[in-house]
Design an enzyme around this catalytic site. Structure first.
Site, PDB file in Angstrom:
ATOM      1  N   ARG A  41      11.512 -10.108   3.445  1.00  0.00           N
ATOM      2  CA  ARG A  41      11.212 -11.304   4.240  1.00  0.00           C
ATOM      3  C   ARG A  41      11.098 -12.529   3.367  1.00  0.00           C
ATOM      4  O   ARG A  41      10.872 -12.443   2.153  1.00  0.00           O
ATOM      5  CB  ARG A  41       9.923 -11.107   5.017  1.00  0.00           C
ATOM      6  CG  ARG A  41       8.687 -10.900   4.132  1.00  0.00           C
ATOM      7  CD  ARG A  41       7.433 -10.864   4.987  1.00  0.00           C
ATOM      8  NE  ARG A  41       6.228 -10.540   4.242  1.00  0.00           N
ATOM      9  CZ  ARG A  41       5.509 -11.412   3.537  1.00  0.00           C
ATOM     10  NH1 ARG A  41       5.901 -12.674   3.447  1.00  0.00           N
ATOM     11  NH2 ARG A  41       4.408 -11.029   2.903  1.00  0.00           N
ATOM     12  N   SER A  92       9.404  -5.382   5.904  1.00  0.00           N
ATOM     13  CA  SER A  92       9.296  -5.553   4.450  1.00  0.00           C
ATOM     14  C   SER A  92       8.338  -4.504   3.914  1.00  0.00           C
ATOM     15  O   SER A  92       7.639  -3.830   4.677  1.00  0.00           O
ATOM     16  CB  SER A  92       8.804  -6.957   4.093  1.00  0.00           C
ATOM     17  OG  SER A  92       7.529  -7.197   4.670  1.00  0.00           O
ATOM     18  N   ARG A 148       2.450  -2.027  11.113  1.00  0.00           N
ATOM     19  CA  ARG A 148       3.029  -1.070  10.170  1.00  0.00           C
ATOM     20  C   ARG A 148       3.839  -0.029  10.944  1.00  0.00           C
ATOM     21  O   ARG A 148       3.586   0.230  12.115  1.00  0.00           O
ATOM     22  CB  ARG A 148       1.937  -0.394   9.351  1.00  0.00           C
ATOM     23  CG  ARG A 148       1.160  -1.349   8.457  1.00  0.00           C
ATOM     24  CD  ARG A 148       0.183  -0.594   7.559  1.00  0.00           C
ATOM     25  NE  ARG A 148      -0.638  -1.529   6.808  1.00  0.00           N
ATOM     26  CZ  ARG A 148      -1.821  -1.979   7.212  1.00  0.00           C
ATOM     27  NH1 ARG A 148      -2.325  -1.551   8.365  1.00  0.00           N
ATOM     28  NH2 ARG A 148      -2.499  -2.836   6.486  1.00  0.00           N
ATOM     29  N   GLY A 179       4.510   0.696   1.456  1.00  0.00           N
ATOM     30  CA  GLY A 179       4.338   0.995   0.035  1.00  0.00           C
ATOM     31  C   GLY A 179       4.334   2.452  -0.325  1.00  0.00           C
ATOM     32  O   GLY A 179       3.749   2.843  -1.343  1.00  0.00           O
ATOM     33  N   ASP A 229      -6.774  -5.697  -2.206  1.00  0.00           N
ATOM     34  CA  ASP A 229      -7.533  -6.893  -2.534  1.00  0.00           C
ATOM     35  C   ASP A 229      -8.119  -7.498  -1.250  1.00  0.00           C
ATOM     36  O   ASP A 229      -7.492  -7.424  -0.185  1.00  0.00           O
ATOM     37  CB  ASP A 229      -6.613  -7.913  -3.214  1.00  0.00           C
ATOM     38  CG  ASP A 229      -7.393  -9.009  -3.901  1.00  0.00           C
ATOM     39  OD1 ASP A 229      -7.679  -8.868  -5.103  1.00  0.00           O
ATOM     40  OD2 ASP A 229      -7.740 -10.010  -3.236  1.00  0.00           O
ATOM     41  N   HIS A 258      -2.269  -9.491   0.211  1.00  0.00           N
ATOM     42  CA  HIS A 258      -1.157  -9.623  -0.733  1.00  0.00           C
ATOM     43  C   HIS A 258      -1.331 -10.801  -1.689  1.00  0.00           C
ATOM     44  O   HIS A 258      -0.692 -10.852  -2.742  1.00  0.00           O
ATOM     45  CB  HIS A 258       0.156  -9.774   0.039  1.00  0.00           C
ATOM     46  CG  HIS A 258       1.366  -9.679  -0.828  1.00  0.00           C
ATOM     47  ND1 HIS A 258       1.725  -8.512  -1.478  1.00  0.00           N
ATOM     48  CD2 HIS A 258       2.288 -10.613  -1.184  1.00  0.00           C
ATOM     49  CE1 HIS A 258       2.823  -8.729  -2.184  1.00  0.00           C
ATOM     50  NE2 HIS A 258       3.188  -9.988  -2.019  1.00  0.00           N
ATOM     51  N   TRP A 295       3.389  -2.860  -7.220  1.00  0.00           N
ATOM     52  CA  TRP A 295       4.432  -3.721  -6.639  1.00  0.00           C
ATOM     53  C   TRP A 295       5.614  -3.876  -7.603  1.00  0.00           C
ATOM     54  O   TRP A 295       6.222  -4.930  -7.712  1.00  0.00           O
ATOM     55  CB  TRP A 295       3.865  -5.091  -6.275  1.00  0.00           C
ATOM     56  CG  TRP A 295       2.569  -5.035  -5.529  1.00  0.00           C
ATOM     57  CD1 TRP A 295       1.313  -4.982  -6.084  1.00  0.00           C
ATOM     58  CD2 TRP A 295       2.377  -5.004  -4.110  1.00  0.00           C
ATOM     59  NE1 TRP A 295       0.350  -4.924  -5.098  1.00  0.00           N
ATOM     60  CE2 TRP A 295       0.974  -4.943  -3.871  1.00  0.00           C
ATOM     61  CE3 TRP A 295       3.244  -5.036  -3.012  1.00  0.00           C
ATOM     62  CZ2 TRP A 295       0.434  -4.904  -2.598  1.00  0.00           C
ATOM     63  CZ3 TRP A 295       2.698  -5.003  -1.734  1.00  0.00           C
ATOM     64  CH2 TRP A 295       1.313  -4.936  -1.538  1.00  0.00           C
TER      65      TRP A 295
END
EC number: 4.8.1.5
Length: 619
Positions: free
Chosen positions: A386, A419, A441, A470, A539, A543, A581
């Site tokens: 994206r 994404s 998701r 992920g 976190d 993101h 990542w």
């Protein structure tokens, strides 16, 4: 706490005590005169630092013997033999290590004595001294305070205040005792096994009225994983441990593992054979010793690959794939949620040089992050990703022989735009799993056949395979494997899809399992799936922030379902630092097959631009 052995001799002169907090005795200086031993002086080591104790006695016109030097950590002081007279003066001394014995210093007359405890070493001395040495006693600690070569000391996690403690290394951990405090862990105590002997460790911290929980490990089992949380609580200036859970090789768990306040940490990497840390009235920090397997089933080594030329640079949330002797990179971000460019970068493995590939045809219209790319033959296949406004890319191919892009499926005609999904491929099919759409998701798996040029929506996996992003996705021996991922929290389940039967199966893995994680590097190597790093806790800024990132190289044997850790601590291996990542793929470099990864997000929220390769020597 060290064991104090009673001093032998008299109590004339002044009392002295070097203490028991040392790791070892490294040098002994003794002088003898007409009345026996005139003085002793000991040198110790503590946390790698040498500390000289004061001279005990008085220097006179005496004979000073050569120093007795102990080569720590390979050598340790085992015992002292001596003699004293009726007046309470030490007449003679002999020192023994596990490798040598000193000469007799002084006289052989008088009452004999020995300071020795089986399976322990001397770590300190005390006694009485005036113009002569009147008495001598010793402190003993387990021999296992010396870390053996096949063990690795994992850094303690938590606060940096409190008294340092170290239980050392043993054959196994037998019991764990955890005491609760109002805001966290009040104390811990461990029982260990050394051969046939049970060794009860000291209490670290202070018991409260909230009780103590006991976790017993079976004789044929052992701890492989500790999860904890650390936090500054109730105005504390330093962190304390607020939660602990222990998990064994066979899956036995001391406490239900769940998301909690504070900063998550894990201790893992092999069989845990000892603990260390800091404590005050509470448990301030906790670390561990792990026993590394001398013969892993999969043998390999990390190397950092030299890079030259005009490459992707610092970025994360991109992807890479290999075609022949070239590695291609596409997509990514440097600033959170801001794609960098839509160049296709190519790395020549032979010249170690990056460049920007020429491109014609249906060049993707969007610069994107959270994109995935795989290769079949000489063709790259790119799906999703994206831009900053959450517009999504469709499904593209890139012919590396003609440098031509083709739009195979527009966004509105293919699988749900997304994404941070996962992609894998076999000889004829491209697989797309999970990820994050504009609204939710996903847990769907779609396959694209490159011969028929058609999409196939695979069977629904069911409730056990929750929607996630992920995840690791690899094709191994005809099965499509989904490993871990993030479904609102990090998960550690493993599933596979059988394309022939159009059927999903969840499997129970065992061994030295990596903790729950997502956005890690992965590769399929024979029957193994190899992973590195990833995010172990999201976190608070999602993101935008770095999350809690980790390192560690693990392999899952898809036949036996056993995990093992592959990292070689120390030596010449240059192991990558913690990251998530990152872009990764299965690759062949220098004739070796392995896991290659580029870039990624650092724990500081910076970006990496390095290229690492875990090459397999044998399996």
């Amino acid at each position: 706490m060290a064991q104090k052995v009673e001093a032998q001799g008299g109590n004339g002169g002044n009392q002295w005590d070097d203490g028991s907090e040392y790791d070892a005795v490294t040098k002994i200086q003794v002088a003898a005169g007409g009345n026996g031993i005139e003085y002793v002086k000991f040198t110790y080591v503590k946390n790698g630092q040498t500390e000289e104790a004061p001279l005990r006695g008085v220097k006179g016109r005496s004979f000073e013997a050569d120093p007795f030097v102990i080569n720590h950590p390979e050598e340790h002081l085992v015992s002292v033999e001596g003699r004293y007279n009726p007046e309470g003066l030490i007449l003679g001394l002999t020192f023994k290590s596990n490798k040598k014995t000193s000469d007799l210093i002084g006289y052989e007359d008088g009452t004999p004595f020995t300071l020795q405890v089986q399976d322990k070493k001397i770590v300190g001395f005390y006694g009485f001294a005036g113009n002569n040495l009147h008495s001598l006693g010793a402190y003993f600690a387990p021999l296992t305070n010396v870390t053996p070569l096949n063990a690795k000391k994992l850094e303690a996690k938590g606060g940096d205040t409190g008294d340092i403690w170290d239980d050392g290394v043993y054959d196994n951990v037998r019991k764990v005792y955890v005491g609760q405090a109002q805001y966290g862990i009040a104390f811990v105590k461990f029982e260990y096994v050394n051969g046939s002997q049970v060794v009860v460790g000291d209490e670290h911290g202070k018991k409260t009225e909230l009780g103590v929980e006991e976790f017993e490990i079976d004789a044929d089992d052992y701890i492989v994983y500790v999860e904890g949380y650390r936090e500054k609580v109730n105005g504390m200036t330093s962190e304390m441990i607020t939660f602990l859970s222990f998990k064994t090789y066979k899956g036995k768990t001391s406490q239900p593992i769940e998301q909690r306040p504070g900063i998550k940490f894990v201790l893992q990497g092999g069989k845990i054979v000892g603990f260390h840390g800091r404590s005050t009235d509470v448990l301030d920090s906790l670390g561990a010793y792990i026993s590394l397997s001398p013969t892993p089933n999969l043998h390999g080594k990390w190397t950092k690959v030299d890079e030259n030329g005009d490459g992707p640079g610092l970025r994360c949330s991109h992807d890479i794939a290999q075609v022949g002797n070239k590695i291609y990179s596409f997509g990514g971000e440097f600033t959170p949620n801001q794609p960098i460019d839509k160049h296709l970068y190519v790395f020549d493995i032979e010249s170690r040089t990056w460049s920007i590939s020429p491109a014609t045809g249906d060049i993707p219209t969007l610069s994107c992050l959270g994109v995935c790319m795989v290769s079949i033959g000489s063709t790259l296949y790119v799906f999703g990703g994206r831009d900053a406004s959450r517009q999504y890319n469709g499904f593209y191919s890139f012919d590396t022989t003609t440098n031509e892009w083709k739009l195979l499926t527009p966004v509105e005609e293919g699988p749900t735009p997304r994404s941070f999904h996962s992609m894998a491929a076999d000889e004829e099919n491209v697989y797309v799993f999970g990820g994050v759409s504009a609204t939710a998701r996903l847990n769907t798996l779609d396959s694209y056949n490159i011969v028929d040029k058609k999409w196939f929506h695979c069977s629904t996996p069911g409730d056990s395979l929750t929607a996630r992003g992920g995840a690791g996705l690899e094709v191994v021996q005809g099965k499509v494997w989904v490993v871990y991922g993030f479904n609102g929290c990090e998960v550690d389940d493993v599933h596979y899809y059988d394309p022939v039967q159009d059927k999903w199966t969840q499997v129970e893995t065992f061994g030295v399992r990596p903790s729950e994680r997502s956005v890690f590097a992965s590769a399929a190597l024979g029957k193994h799936i190899v992973i590195f790093g990833g995010e172990i806790a999201m976190d608070p800024l999602a993101h935008v922030g770095p999350g809690q990132l980790t390192d560690g190289t693990f392999a899952l044997d898809t036949e036996t379902l056993q995990w093992e850790r592959l990292d070689k601590f120390g030596g010449e291996e240059e192991t990558p630092s913690s990251r998530g990542w990152t872009a990764s793929t299965t690759a062949t470099i220098g004739g070796k097959k392995g896991l290659v990864m580029h870039g990624g997000k650092a724990p500081t929220n910076d970006r990496f631009d390095d290229l690492f390769f875990y090459g397999i020597d044998s399996a």
